[in-house]
Scaffold this motif. Structure first.
Motif, PDB file in Angstrom:
ATOM      1  N   THR B  51      19.205 121.073 -35.097  1.00 34.78           N
ATOM      2  CA  THR B  51      18.372 122.280 -34.950  1.00 34.78           C
ATOM      3  C   THR B  51      18.679 123.239 -36.097  1.00 34.78           C
ATOM      4  O   THR B  51      19.846 123.363 -36.496  1.00 34.78           O
ATOM      5  N   VAL B  86       9.824 115.644 -36.556  1.00 33.79           N
ATOM      6  CA  VAL B  86      10.175 116.996 -37.014  1.00 33.79           C
ATOM      7  C   VAL B  86       9.276 118.008 -36.311  1.00 33.79           C
ATOM      8  O   VAL B  86       8.115 117.723 -36.016  1.00 33.79           O
ATOM      9  N   SER B  87       9.822 119.156 -36.002  1.00 35.06           N
ATOM     10  CA  SER B  87       9.010 120.214 -35.411  1.00 35.06           C
ATOM     11  C   SER B  87       9.496 121.563 -35.925  1.00 35.06           C
ATOM     12  O   SER B  87      10.666 121.713 -36.295  1.00 35.06           O
ATOM     13  N   LYS B  94      13.498 121.707 -35.631  1.00 39.39           N
ATOM     14  CA  LYS B  94      14.510 120.673 -35.417  1.00 39.39           C
ATOM     15  C   LYS B  94      14.021 119.331 -35.937  1.00 39.39           C
ATOM     16  O   LYS B  94      12.809 119.124 -36.099  1.00 39.39           O
ATOM     17  N   GLU B  96      14.614 115.366 -34.828  1.00 40.71           N
ATOM     18  CA  GLU B  96      15.196 114.532 -33.779  1.00 40.71           C
ATOM     19  C   GLU B  96      15.176 113.077 -34.237  1.00 40.71           C
ATOM     20  O   GLU B  96      14.114 112.514 -34.485  1.00 40.71           O
ATOM     21  N   SER B 131      22.765 123.493 -35.718  1.00 36.22           N
ATOM     22  CA  SER B 131      23.566 122.993 -34.602  1.00 36.22           C
ATOM     23  C   SER B 131      23.121 121.558 -34.335  1.00 36.22           C
ATOM     24  O   SER B 131      22.045 121.138 -34.779  1.00 36.22           O
ATOM     25  N   ARG B 132      23.948 120.827 -33.643  1.00 40.67           N
ATOM     26  CA  ARG B 132      23.581 119.442 -33.348  1.00 40.67           C
ATOM     27  C   ARG B 132      23.774 119.162 -31.843  1.00 40.67           C
ATOM     28  O   ARG B 132      24.675 119.709 -31.209  1.00 40.67           O
ATOM     29  N   THR B 133      22.875 118.368 -31.294  1.00 34.68           N
ATOM     30  CA  THR B 133      22.959 117.991 -29.889  1.00 34.68           C
ATOM     31  C   THR B 133      22.689 116.496 -29.781  1.00 34.68           C
ATOM     32  O   THR B 133      21.810 115.976 -30.479  1.00 34.68           O
TER      33      THR B 133
END
Lengths: 550, 339
Positions: B51, B86-87, B94, B96, B131-133
């Motif tokens: 993100t 991508v969005s 972010k 994904e 940040s990463r999730t």
């Protein structure tokens, strides 16, 4: 046709096809002169094609059930409370860098602001627990050491010894809610739909770009709770029918459907016998209400439709009532509400409440490169087909080339400009197979013409006989494929429906291109050479007889 | 007239039928043991989400740079993603990345940390906040969609049967129906046996396979119908006429199949993940239809025609015997009257 006429017609045809082809595929460029005083960009027909979610992307949103927050939201909120607590504790004379260190040096009650800030921080942090293996064990979520979501304690999970256990009731309700929401979105009949469980307890929904008013769509589809009929917009009042977790609404309402009247959305509610009698009594009473002569249908705590009774002389008495939706809602909005209400009747109410994230517009990473590759492969197919036909059938091959290009131009126009059309992986194959069908059928007809010519017929009569003998097989093939695609279009949903529609258009266009365009183009181009040379122009070997006349 | 080879296609109907049946049995066994091999888009998958804040949106192409950096880090970690999305919105955006479900969460978390560190060292991108999730995804199967596909395929086959039976011959309609079912069974079985990753596009691919099968059947039957109108073929014994007709159509069907397969293979190789998911089962469907168009369809029509001729002959014989018997009885009556 005389040679002059033929040259003119062929030139015109070539110019038209080249111009249309360029209009379809030429990349975007700035027009070198001003239009209405402005510099404008030219966009090709291909550039206005809507791509399916598999090739282009779409809209996505995530539903968080009550009691679940994303790690990002949790961290942002916790950081806010932490910063606030640190500032207030420092202002109250405490020393240290972290909340824990500051709290150790702080005397409780010495500052009201510090007490409140500290309480807010501790309450928030203590309210949630990270959904990780460390907290919930391997059986729940394998190997997650870093949480993507946080769960509210005592609602979604309970502390047990050193770990946490999930609330079984919540898990069951969530599973049911996902199924119901998937069915609701299914009924929208999108060309692409993906409803997935993300991180065990959130629902991610992806819809294509063709979806309209997506924010409202995601909001309305997430309505939870039962249908209720109310006397006012105040949800604290007891409803006549239904209500969250209360009465079974199927006693009163059989089903709900949507329709349009003069372009406006209308919700149609079908009552049971009891519902009809009860609705008559309710509306008969409510019509005389001076302040608010309306009855309201709710789903959970959301007002969905309201029926104005101010012009009614007596209550509504009928098996069905047609209720216009609010002016701010589109026809799609009315359909969404209908789907939600109908799902409450068919599948029951969702008892969890959901918060929907902001809608995001996502693009599939491999999409742009894939589309370029697809266009190049199509170009190779067209060139290959044209080259094969020109080598084998010479002049007739030229007619096929024009017909194939005309077919592809038509298909590009259909996909670009017909409402609701889009290009996805399956429609690419529908265009491809119908283009191959066109080539196959043209080859079949040309072979029949060649055979006719070899048996001693004149060129003109060989062409006539070739088309005549090919007519039944060509028509049968096209009619059968068209009929199947036509029926499939009405049976199928989503991607299959798009595929069937493109195939249907392809079969129709291929039939027209074969039987009319190719023949007409062959007629025009034939005149480019003198009559005695025409068999050679078509690659036919037999000596031309004297009676080979038009 | 075309010369006849010693190898006859039309008298080996049992062999041609055995092939799809064996494949179907193998496919069914594997299906009940392992099921289809679901692609990440319809199966459990893992995703790493990077993100970013609005800084990355401030300049065109910066999100592409971010993707390039991430893709390089993923490559350096000897991992590969299935696809990425991508969005962006006014708050940020972010990227994904979707990974196979067996990818370890710990590996993805370490990868996410490496990406965040790399971003801190990048001259342009270091000014953003990231940040990463790591997430797990379980897709809800579209059962309604699959049922609709099954109904669609059934209806398509029935329409093909009725149309071909009426416009061509009943035996051809029946052969087209059997070939359609066999082609579909072979396509689905091979998809299962070869462990080809499937998405919900398999349902549309099944519809495509049936349409292609119908197309191949009409190509085959168009030729047969034309040939059987000629006196030369009418004079021939059924089996020989059918063999001749089959030998005149197989090249056309094979050429159609080759063109389609070459084109679809190119699309599968270069068309990206979504096209590949559709192309691979479709290619199997085209191969199955080509096989049935060349071998199975003419053999079945031959069997039905021979059976039909036999029944017709038996019927005529029955009528002849009945007439003979009646004639004898009349003769007996006449002689009895005379006596």
């Amino acid at each position: 046709m005389s040679k002059t006429k033929s040259v003119i017609m062929t030139t015109l045809l070539t110019v038209v096809i080249v111009v249309l082809s360029l209009m379809c595929v030429v990349p975007e460029f700035t027009i070198p002169f001003r239009v209405n005083g402005l510099w404008t960009k030219y966009n090709s027909v291909v550039s206005v094609i809507n791509y399916g979610s598999d090739l282009g992307g779409g809209y996505s949103a995530v539903y968080y059930p009550e009691g679940i927050v994303s790690a990002q939201d949790y961290n942002t909120q916790a950081k806010y409370y932490e910063t606030n607590a640190i500032d207030e504790l420092k202002a109250a004379g405490a020393t240290g860098d972290t909340v824990q260190a500051l709290k150790a040096t702080y005397t409780a009650g010495s500052s009201r602001d510090a007490d409140t800030a500290l309480k807010n921080y501790e309450d928030y942090v203590g309210k949630y627990v990270a959904y990780t293996t460390a907290n919930f064990g391997e059986d729940v979520i394998k190997g997650v050491t870093d949480a993507a979501i946080y769960l509210e304690k005592n609602e979604v999970c309970f502390a047990e010894d050193d770990a946490f256990v999930l609330n079984e009731e919540f898990v069951e309700e969530f599973g049911k809610a996902v199924q119901i929401m998937a069915k609701r979105f299914d009924k929208k009949n999108f060309s692409f739909l993906q409803v997935s469980k993300k991180d065990d307890f959130t629902v991610q929904v992806k819809v294509p770009y063709t979806a309209t008013d997506v924010d409202t769509l995601f909001e309305q589809m997430g309505y939870t709770g039962n249908i209720s009929l109310r006397a006012s917009a105040d949800v604290s009042n007891t409803p006549w029918w239904g209500g969250i977790g209360n009465e079974d609404i199927t006693k009163y309402v059989k089903n709900v459907a949507s329709s349009t009247t003069l372009g406006a959305g209308v919700v149609q509610v079908d009552f049971t016998k009891l519902g009809r009698e009860d609705f008559y009594n309710i509306t008969n009473t409510m019509k005389d209400n001076e302040t608010d002569p309306k009855v309201y249908f709710y789903v959970g705590e959301n007002e969905v439709i309201a029926l104005d009774l101010s012009t009614q002389k007596e209550g509504f008495d009928g098996d069905t009532v047609y209720i216009p939706v609010s002016e701010t809602l589109t026809v799609d909005g009315a359909e969404n509400l209908t789907i939600v209400m109908d799902s409450c009747i068919e599948q029951g109410a969702i008892d969890l409440k959901f918060t929907v994230s902001q809608t995001v517009d996502y693009t599939v990473g491999s999409g742009a490169g894939a589309m370029m590759a697809i266009y190049i492969i199509f170009a190779l197919l067209v060139l290959g087909s044209i080259a094969f036909f020109i080598v084998r059938y010479k002049g007739l091959g030229l007619a096929h080339a024009y017909a194939l290009l005309s077919f592809l131009i038509c298909m590009i126009m259909f996909v670009a400009f017909l409402p609701g059309m889009l290009l996805n992986a399956s429609s690419v194959f529908a265009v491809a197979i119908t283009a191959i069908l066109l080539s196959l059928v043209n080859a079949y007809i040309f072979e029949n013409i060649r055979k006719g010519f070899n048996t001693g017929k004149t060129l003109t009569s060989a062409i006539k006989a070739g088309y005549k003998s090919s007519l039944a097989p060509v028509l049968d093939t096209h009619i059968l494929l068209f009929a199947i695609a036509f029926v499939l279009y009405f049976i199928s949903i989503g991607e299959m429906a798009v595929f069937s529609f493109v195939f249907l258009l392809g079969a129709l266009t291929s039939g027209i291109a074969t039987l009319l365009l190719t023949r007409y183009y062959a007629y025009i181009t034939r005149g480019l050479v003198v009559r005695s040379q025409q068999p050679n122009f078509y690659g036919f070997k037999r000596e031309v007889s004297d009676d080979d006349q038009d | 007239m075309t010369k006849t080879n010693s190898f006859k296609i039309t008298d080996k109907v049992l062999i041609w039928l055995a092939i799809p049946v064996v494949l179907l049995i193998a496919g069914l066994i594997l299906f009940f043991v392992l099921g289809f091999n679901p692609d990440a888009s319809i199966a459990d998958s893992k995703s790493l989400v990077i993100t970013h804040d609005a800084f990355v949106n401030s300049e065109e192409g910066m999100q592409d740079d971010l993707h390039e950096l991430c893709a390089q880090e993923i490559k350096d970690a000897k991992l590969s993603f299935i696809d990425y999305a991508v969005s962006q919105n006014e708050m940020g955006g972010k990227i994904e990345y979707t990974f196979a479900p067996e990818t370890e969460n710990a590996t993805l978390i370490a990868l996410g940390d490496d990406i965040i560190s790399a971003l801190g060292e990048n001259n342009t991108l270091k000014f953003g906040i990231y940040s990463r999730t790591v997430s797990t995804n379980v897709v809800n199967y579209a059962y309604d969609y699959i049922w609709r596909a099954a109904i669609s395929v059934g209806v398509a086959l029935v329409i093909a049967f009725v149309y071909i039976a009426v416009r061509y011959r009943f035996s051809m309609g029946l052969a087209a129906l059997i070939c359609g079912i066999a082609d579909l069974a072979v396509m689905l079985s091979l998809t299962c046996i070869l462990r080809i990753p499937v998405t919900t596009a398999l349902a549309t691919a099944a519809v495509f396979a049936v349409l292609y099968s119908v197309l191949v059947s009409t190509v085959s039957f168009n030729r047969m119908r034309n040939l059987f109108k000629t006196e030369e073929y009418q004079a021939m014994p059924v089996t020989e006429a059918m063999e001749q007709a089959a030998s005149q159509t197989y090249k056309r069907i094979a050429l159609l199949g080759i063109c389609a397969v070459v084109f679809f293979v190119l699309l599968a190789i270069f068309g990206g993940a979504a096209v590949r998911a559709f192309a691979l089962p479709v290619i199997l469907g085209v191969l199955a239809s080509t096989f049935s168009g060349v071998c199975l369809a003419p053999s079945l029509v031959t069997v039905f025609k021979v059976q039909g001729e036999n029944m017709k002959a038996a019927g005529e014989e029955k009528v002849r015997l009945a007439n003979k018997q009646a004639e004898e009885e009349r003769a007996k009556k006449r002689s009895a009257k005379k006596d």
